[in-house]
Design a protein around this motif. Structure first.
Motif, PDB file in Angstrom:
ATOM      1  N   GLY A 270       0.863  -1.210   0.048  1.00  0.00           N
ATOM      2  CA  GLY A 270       0.027   0.150  -0.014  1.00  0.00           C
ATOM      3  C   GLY A 270       0.835   1.212  -0.017  1.00  0.00           C
ATOM      4  O   GLY A 270       0.550   2.287  -0.921  1.00  0.00           O
ATOM      5  N   PHE A 271       1.941   1.257   0.816  1.00  0.00           N
ATOM      6  CA  PHE A 271       2.874   2.477   0.808  1.00  0.00           C
ATOM      7  C   PHE A 271       3.550   2.441  -0.658  1.00  0.00           C
ATOM      8  O   PHE A 271       3.678   3.860  -0.920  1.00  0.00           O
ATOM      9  CB  PHE A 271       3.954   2.165   1.863  1.00  0.00           C
ATOM     10  N   ALA A 272       3.862   1.496  -1.112  1.00  0.00           N
ATOM     11  CA  ALA A 272       4.756   1.745  -2.352  1.00  0.00           C
ATOM     12  C   ALA A 272       3.680   2.039  -3.647  1.00  0.00           C
ATOM     13  O   ALA A 272       3.803   3.154  -4.406  1.00  0.00           O
ATOM     14  CB  ALA A 272       5.007   0.255  -3.068  1.00  0.00           C
ATOM     15  N   LEU A 273       2.238   1.752  -3.333  1.00  0.00           N
ATOM     16  CA  LEU A 273       1.209   2.076  -4.380  1.00  0.00           C
ATOM     17  C   LEU A 273       0.988   3.631  -4.330  1.00  0.00           C
ATOM     18  O   LEU A 273       0.624   4.256  -5.415  1.00  0.00           O
ATOM     19  CB  LEU A 273      -0.090   1.248  -4.281  1.00  0.00           C
ATOM     20  N   PHE A 274       0.936   4.033  -3.159  1.00  0.00           N
ATOM     21  CA  PHE A 274       0.464   5.177  -3.155  1.00  0.00           C
ATOM     22  C   PHE A 274       1.464   6.316  -2.651  1.00  0.00           C
ATOM     23  O   PHE A 274       1.312   7.418  -2.489  1.00  0.00           O
ATOM     24  CB  PHE A 274      -0.710   5.293  -1.849  1.00  0.00           C
ATOM     25  N   GLY A 275       2.808   6.087  -2.989  1.00  0.00           N
ATOM     26  CA  GLY A 275       3.878   7.154  -2.982  1.00  0.00           C
ATOM     27  C   GLY A 275       4.446   7.439  -1.703  1.00  0.00           C
ATOM     28  O   GLY A 275       5.005   8.416  -1.473  1.00  0.00           O
ATOM     29  N   VAL A 276       4.221   6.484  -0.538  1.00  0.00           N
ATOM     30  CA  VAL A 276       4.998   6.844   0.744  1.00  0.00           C
ATOM     31  C   VAL A 276       6.462   6.411   0.645  1.00  0.00           C
ATOM     32  O   VAL A 276       6.639   5.008   0.150  1.00  0.00           O
ATOM     33  CB  VAL A 276       4.319   6.204   2.013  1.00  0.00           C
TER      34      VAL A 276
ATOM     35  N   LEU B 253       0.103  11.491   4.036  1.00  0.00           N
ATOM     36  CA  LEU B 253      -0.292  12.094   2.651  1.00  0.00           C
ATOM     37  C   LEU B 253      -1.150  13.079   3.065  1.00  0.00           C
ATOM     38  O   LEU B 253      -1.223  13.973   1.862  1.00  0.00           O
ATOM     39  CB  LEU B 253      -0.698  10.545   2.135  1.00  0.00           C
ATOM     40  N   PHE B 254      -1.912  13.030   3.779  1.00  0.00           N
ATOM     41  CA  PHE B 254      -3.015  14.278   3.984  1.00  0.00           C
ATOM     42  C   PHE B 254      -2.134  15.463   4.306  1.00  0.00           C
ATOM     43  O   PHE B 254      -2.355  16.505   3.671  1.00  0.00           O
ATOM     44  CB  PHE B 254      -4.120  13.954   5.125  1.00  0.00           C
TER      45      PHE B 254
ATOM     46  N   HIS C  56      -4.508  10.265  -2.401  1.00  0.00           N
ATOM     47  CA  HIS C  56      -3.469   9.170  -2.046  1.00  0.00           C
ATOM     48  C   HIS C  56      -3.642   8.644  -0.526  1.00  0.00           C
ATOM     49  O   HIS C  56      -3.732   7.503  -0.107  1.00  0.00           O
ATOM     50  CB  HIS C  56      -2.233   9.253  -2.533  1.00  0.00           C
ATOM     51  N   GLY C  57      -3.884   9.757   0.254  1.00  0.00           N
ATOM     52  CA  GLY C  57      -4.247   9.466   1.950  1.00  0.00           C
ATOM     53  C   GLY C  57      -5.347   8.884   1.919  1.00  0.00           C
ATOM     54  O   GLY C  57      -5.555   7.753   2.735  1.00  0.00           O
TER      55      GLY C  57
ATOM     56  N   ALA D  46      -5.899   4.825   3.221  1.00  0.00           N
ATOM     57  CA  ALA D  46      -6.685   4.620   4.631  1.00  0.00           C
ATOM     58  C   ALA D  46      -7.643   3.559   4.125  1.00  0.00           C
ATOM     59  O   ALA D  46      -8.190   2.667   4.949  1.00  0.00           O
ATOM     60  CB  ALA D  46      -7.512   5.723   4.952  1.00  0.00           C
ATOM     61  N   VAL D  47      -8.424   3.457   3.056  1.00  0.00           N
ATOM     62  CA  VAL D  47      -9.279   2.482   2.706  1.00  0.00           C
ATOM     63  C   VAL D  47      -8.635   1.357   2.535  1.00  0.00           C
ATOM     64  O   VAL D  47      -8.981   0.243   2.897  1.00  0.00           O
ATOM     65  CB  VAL D  47      -9.906   2.930   1.443  1.00  0.00           C
TER      66      VAL D  47
END
Length: 171
Positions: A49-55, A87-88, A95-96, A100-101
């Protein structure tokens, strides 16, 4: 040595003692395997999830989530919620929300039903009793209750079975 000492104290036949020891061993190993397997899955899914959403550093955060998943309160959610909050705060709102979802549906929610299923299948304990045992164990013993709760339920079921075999048929 301790094993033999404890078994010698039990007022049961050798066959009954072996049955109790076998169920104890099966439950204890099932709980350990289930806890660590779920923690690894949660860590992997958090990292993905972190990789997908850019963390940044998703492997590190996945490992951190796996370690935190071993704790009954907060667990992996402390990591993925922190990532969503980051992310928020960096104005990556979509992405945040998606992280979270992702964390709620794929990381934390499955823990509530996968853990009892994985442990219950190997330990041969009904899922509902196992769930109650885990919750009661956490309430009574804290973190170690994840291990002790199912073991207490197993021993209770084993003793009830011995009682039924020995006394219930004689009435």
């Amino acid at each position: 040595r301790y094993y033999q000492t404890v078994l010698a104290l039990l007022p049961f036949t050798d066959e009954q003692k072996d049955g109790i020891a076998r169920r104890f061993h099966d439950t204890f190993t099932a709980v350990l395997n289930g806890v660590f397997l779920i923690a690894m899955i949660q860590g992997l899914l958090t990292g993905v999830g972190f990789a997908l959403f850019g963390v940044a550093f998703p492997v590190f955060w996945g490992f951190a989530a796996a370690v935190m998943a071993l704790f009954p309160v907060g667990g992996a959610a402390l990591v993925w919620l922190g990532g969503a909050a980051y992310l928020f705060l960096t104005h990556q709102t979509l992405h945040g929300i998606l992280l979270a979802v992702w964390g709620g549906l794929l990381v934390s929610l499955p823990d509530n039903f996968l853990r009892p299923l994985i442990i219950g299948r190997k330990a041969k304990i009904p899922t509902f009793l196992l769930f109650i045992g885990i919750l009661g164990g956490i309430r009574a013993y804290g973190f170690l209750g994840i291990l002790f709760g199912p073991v207490v339920v197993t021993l209770l079921l084993a003793f009830a079975n011995i009682y039924r075999e020995e006394f219930a048929h004689k009435n």
